[in-house]
Scaffold this active site. Structure first.
Site, PDB file in Angstrom:
ATOM      1  N   SER A 163       0.863  -1.177   0.000  1.00 18.67           N
ATOM      2  CA  SER A 163       0.000   0.000   0.000  1.00 18.67           C
ATOM      3  C   SER A 163       0.903   1.232   0.000  1.00 18.67           C
ATOM      4  O   SER A 163       1.741   1.387   0.888  1.00 18.67           O
ATOM      5  CB  SER A 163      -0.878  -0.027   1.255  1.00 18.67           C
ATOM      6  OG  SER A 163      -1.615   1.158   1.379  1.00 18.67           O
ATOM      7  N   LYS A 218      -1.060  -0.926  -4.467  1.00 24.97           N
ATOM      8  CA  LYS A 218      -2.276  -0.148  -4.157  1.00 24.97           C
ATOM      9  C   LYS A 218      -1.811   1.261  -3.858  1.00 24.97           C
ATOM     10  O   LYS A 218      -0.860   1.443  -3.094  1.00 24.97           O
ATOM     11  CB  LYS A 218      -2.969  -0.788  -2.961  1.00 24.97           C
ATOM     12  CG  LYS A 218      -3.789   0.139  -2.081  1.00 24.97           C
ATOM     13  CD  LYS A 218      -4.573  -0.657  -1.044  1.00 24.97           C
ATOM     14  CE  LYS A 218      -4.725   0.113   0.263  1.00 24.97           C
ATOM     15  NZ  LYS A 218      -5.436  -0.680   1.291  1.00 24.97           N
ATOM     16  N   LYS A 257      -2.973   5.096  -2.453  1.00 20.23           N
ATOM     17  CA  LYS A 257      -3.983   5.887  -1.768  1.00 20.23           C
ATOM     18  C   LYS A 257      -4.374   7.035  -2.693  1.00 20.23           C
ATOM     19  O   LYS A 257      -3.502   7.638  -3.346  1.00 20.23           O
ATOM     20  CB  LYS A 257      -3.397   6.452  -0.470  1.00 20.23           C
ATOM     21  CG  LYS A 257      -3.051   5.373   0.549  1.00 20.23           C
ATOM     22  CD  LYS A 257      -4.308   4.715   1.085  1.00 20.23           C
ATOM     23  CE  LYS A 257      -4.019   3.865   2.305  1.00 20.23           C
ATOM     24  NZ  LYS A 257      -5.252   3.273   2.852  1.00 20.23           N
ATOM     25  N   ASP A 259      -7.175   3.136  -3.124  1.00 18.14           N
ATOM     26  CA  ASP A 259      -7.901   3.170  -1.848  1.00 18.14           C
ATOM     27  C   ASP A 259      -8.188   4.624  -1.485  1.00 18.14           C
ATOM     28  O   ASP A 259      -7.268   5.422  -1.305  1.00 18.14           O
ATOM     29  CB  ASP A 259      -7.042   2.510  -0.755  1.00 18.14           C
ATOM     30  CG  ASP A 259      -7.782   2.388   0.586  1.00 18.14           C
ATOM     31  OD1 ASP A 259      -8.935   2.854   0.684  1.00 18.14           O
ATOM     32  OD2 ASP A 259      -7.185   1.822   1.527  1.00 18.14           O
ATOM     33  N   GLU A 286     -11.158   0.900  -3.501  1.00 15.55           N
ATOM     34  CA  GLU A 286     -11.456   0.569  -2.107  1.00 15.55           C
ATOM     35  C   GLU A 286     -12.091   1.768  -1.404  1.00 15.55           C
ATOM     36  O   GLU A 286     -11.569   2.886  -1.472  1.00 15.55           O
ATOM     37  CB  GLU A 286     -10.135   0.163  -1.430  1.00 15.55           C
ATOM     38  CG  GLU A 286     -10.242  -0.319  -0.001  1.00 15.55           C
ATOM     39  CD  GLU A 286      -8.870  -0.756   0.547  1.00 15.55           C
ATOM     40  OE1 GLU A 286      -7.924  -0.979  -0.251  1.00 15.55           O
ATOM     41  OE2 GLU A 286      -8.731  -0.850   1.773  1.00 15.55           O
ATOM     42  N   ASP A 293     -13.790  -1.598   2.846  1.00 18.51           N
ATOM     43  CA  ASP A 293     -12.868  -1.753   3.968  1.00 18.51           C
ATOM     44  C   ASP A 293     -13.594  -1.225   5.212  1.00 18.51           C
ATOM     45  O   ASP A 293     -14.231  -1.996   5.951  1.00 18.51           O
ATOM     46  CB  ASP A 293     -11.569  -0.976   3.656  1.00 18.51           C
ATOM     47  CG  ASP A 293     -10.583  -0.904   4.817  1.00 18.51           C
ATOM     48  OD1 ASP A 293     -10.888  -1.400   5.909  1.00 18.51           O
ATOM     49  OD2 ASP A 293      -9.486  -0.320   4.641  1.00 18.51           O
ATOM     50  N   LYS A 333     -10.002  -7.135   7.436  1.00 24.05           N
ATOM     51  CA  LYS A 333      -8.991  -6.793   8.429  1.00 24.05           C
ATOM     52  C   LYS A 333      -9.478  -7.379   9.752  1.00 24.05           C
ATOM     53  O   LYS A 333     -10.514  -6.954  10.266  1.00 24.05           O
ATOM     54  CB  LYS A 333      -8.858  -5.277   8.584  1.00 24.05           C
ATOM     55  CG  LYS A 333      -8.185  -4.583   7.422  1.00 24.05           C
ATOM     56  CD  LYS A 333      -8.075  -3.096   7.671  1.00 24.05           C
ATOM     57  CE  LYS A 333      -7.464  -2.398   6.468  1.00 24.05           C
ATOM     58  NZ  LYS A 333      -7.573  -0.922   6.583  1.00 24.05           N
ATOM     59  N   GLY A 366      -4.277  -4.506   5.841  1.00 27.95           N
ATOM     60  CA  GLY A 366      -3.261  -4.280   6.863  1.00 27.95           C
ATOM     61  C   GLY A 366      -3.508  -2.961   7.562  1.00 27.95           C
ATOM     62  O   GLY A 366      -4.262  -2.114   7.078  1.00 27.95           O
TER      63      GLY A 366
HETATM   64  O1  OSB Z   1      -7.235   1.759   4.466  1.00 24.10           O
HETATM   65  O2  OSB Z   1      -6.173  -0.026   4.122  1.00 24.10           O
HETATM   66  C1  OSB Z   1      -6.283   1.051   4.719  1.00 24.10           C
HETATM   67  C2  OSB Z   1      -3.208   1.642   6.894  1.00 24.10           C
HETATM   68  C3  OSB Z   1      -3.780   2.206   8.008  1.00 24.10           C
HETATM   69  C4  OSB Z   1      -5.137   2.410   8.026  1.00 24.10           C
HETATM   70  C5  OSB Z   1      -5.917   2.050   6.930  1.00 24.10           C
HETATM   71  C6  OSB Z   1      -5.336   1.477   5.806  1.00 24.10           C
HETATM   72  C7  OSB Z   1      -3.957   1.308   5.778  1.00 24.10           C
HETATM   73  C8  OSB Z   1      -3.219   0.805   4.638  1.00 24.10           C
HETATM   74  C9  OSB Z   1      -1.886   0.160   4.906  1.00 24.10           C
HETATM   75  O3  OSB Z   1      -3.588   0.941   3.496  1.00 24.10           O
HETATM   76  C10 OSB Z   1      -1.943  -1.293   4.768  1.00 24.10           C
HETATM   77  C11 OSB Z   1      -0.707  -1.945   5.316  1.00 24.10           C
HETATM   78  O4  OSB Z   1      -0.618  -2.177   6.537  1.00 24.10           O
HETATM   79  O5  OSB Z   1       0.175  -2.262   4.525  1.00 24.10           O
HETATM   80 MG    MG Z   2      -8.408   0.698   3.059  1.00 24.34          MG
END
Ligand code: OSB
Ligand code: MG
Length: 368
Positions: A135, A161, A163, A188, A213, A238, A262, A290
């Site tokens: 991510s 992925k 953001k 995401d 996402e 999510d 998650k 994650g």
């Molecule tokens: O939205 O998936 C998410 C990390 C913290 C809070 C929300 C998210 C995330 C990530 C990181 O996208 C995922 C990771 O731990 O690699």
């Molecule tokens: Mg997410």
């Protein structure tokens, strides 16, 4: 087993680089660890709540407070406690899934170690490794994003992925397609859009992303269904999926073509398995998300993700994606794969010296 101690350990661990999302910038991970001691074994669980309630209503200190005041007395009062009892015993306390998940994980770890059973064996998984995705946070420029993604691809990550948020969506995706062609790519939004943005979201369809996402707000399950009907890109939920019930609603409303599971967000690994099973029965692919976990949560996630319904690459990267120094033996990625732990318990325990280095506070809770 009978618990005779619950310890809550707050850690503050620096991230290698700031992680920027539509909900804010993380420079540290304020992890809460739950440590339980029983007559038969010890166990460790990680609470995935962030330091502030910006991704979900939970936050690390709040999780510690509810565990100390409400959950610990119930659990320490049981003569015979098994991990499967934790959720039913705490069900009458509303919400706080991440706090519940952390105590359930600690009890499960202790129980598995007492039985000399790995989490993978408990789950009955056959795969011994899972594909690793990464991510990527919002970057200062498109050039920097291309550089960062090139680095992860070179390391072997099997899926990228990124953001997104308004103003950082079509341009970065377009640049990645131009630079890297048809790599497995998804986005995401962490709830940064509304249905008014539908034209923009439809613009993303041309890039054949694996999924988008959580484009809309957490409790907009129905509206995600409305949006999904107008996109070719699959909508993945999510934040909206907090339990087996919300997963069932999202599937019935055609709001989730894909689900990001998650364990922390849904109240624990056992509920995560139930959502996985429902998704398999419903033909909905899932992947394991994650929350910047330390090795404690990361290793357990790798075992969960080996269940057969996890047919998409998850956000399970190596420890060194986020940390110069993890608090456990690091979770490693090799040629794009993460090994499923095979040692008794959830897979990793904290290293005492590293724990001491990052420890902010420790609360010991004894039977009353
Ligand atoms: O939205 O998936 C998410 C990390 C913290 C809070 C929300 C998210 C995330 C990530 C990181 O996208 C995922 C990771 O731990 O690699
Ligand atoms: Mg997410």
């Amino acid at each position: 087993m009978k618990l005779h101690l619950i310890e809550l350990i707050q850690l503050r661990i620096p991230l290698l680089s700031p992680f920027v999302t539509s909900f804010g910038t993380q420079t540290h991970r304020d992890a809460l660890l739950v440590h339980v001691s029983s007559d038969s074994a010890e166990g460790w669980g990680e609470c995935v709540a962030l330091a502030a309630p910006v991704y979900s209503p939970e936050y690390a200190h709040g999780a510690a407070a509810i565990i100390e005041q409400f959950f610990a007395p119930v659990l320490l009062g049981q003569e015979q406690l098994s991990a499967a009892d934790v959720a039913p015993l705490l069900q009458h306390f509303y919400g706080h899934q991440m706090a519940k998940a952390a105590v359930e994980a600690a009890v499960l770890d202790a129980e598995l170690r007492a039985q000399q059973l790995s989490f993978a064996a408990f789950l009955g998984v056959e795969r011994d490794r899972v594909p690793s995705g990464v991510s990527v946070g919002i970057q200062a420029s498109i050039e920097r994003l291309v550089e960062v993604v090139a680095g992860y691809l070179a390391e072997g990550y099997q899926r990228i992925k990124i953001k997104i948020q308004p103003g950082w969506d079509v341009a970065p995706v377009s640049a990645l397609r131009a630079e890297f062609g048809d790599i497995p790519l998804q986005v995401d939004a962490n709830s940064a859009y509304t249905l008014d943005d539908i034209a923009l979201l439809r613009d993303l369809d041309q890039f054949e992303l694996l999924l988008i996402e959580q484009p809309l707000y957490e409790d907009d399950i129905r509206l995600h269904g409305v949006l999904a009907a107008q996109l070719t890109t699959p909508v993945c939920l999510d934040e909206s999926i907090l339990s087996l019930r919300s997963a069932a609603d999202a599937i019935a409303l055609r709001a989730a073509g894909v689900i990001n599971i998650k364990p922390g967000r849904v109240g624990g690994y056992l509920e995560a398995v139930r959502i996985h099973d429902l998704a398999v029965r419903s033909g909905v692919p899932v992947w394991c998300g994650g929350m910047l976990e330390t090795g404690v949560g990361r290793a357990a996630n790798a075992a969960l993700a080996a269940l057969p319904g996890f047919s998409m690459v998850g956000d399970i990267s190596a420890s060194d994606r986020f940390y110069a120094q993890d608090i456990t033996e690091p979770v490693l990625m090799q040629d794009g794969w993460i090994e499923v732990p095979s040692t008794p318990g959830l897979g990793r325990v904290p290293l005492p010296d590293v724990l001491a280095e990052f420890e902010v506070s420790r609360t010991r809770i004894l039977p009353g």
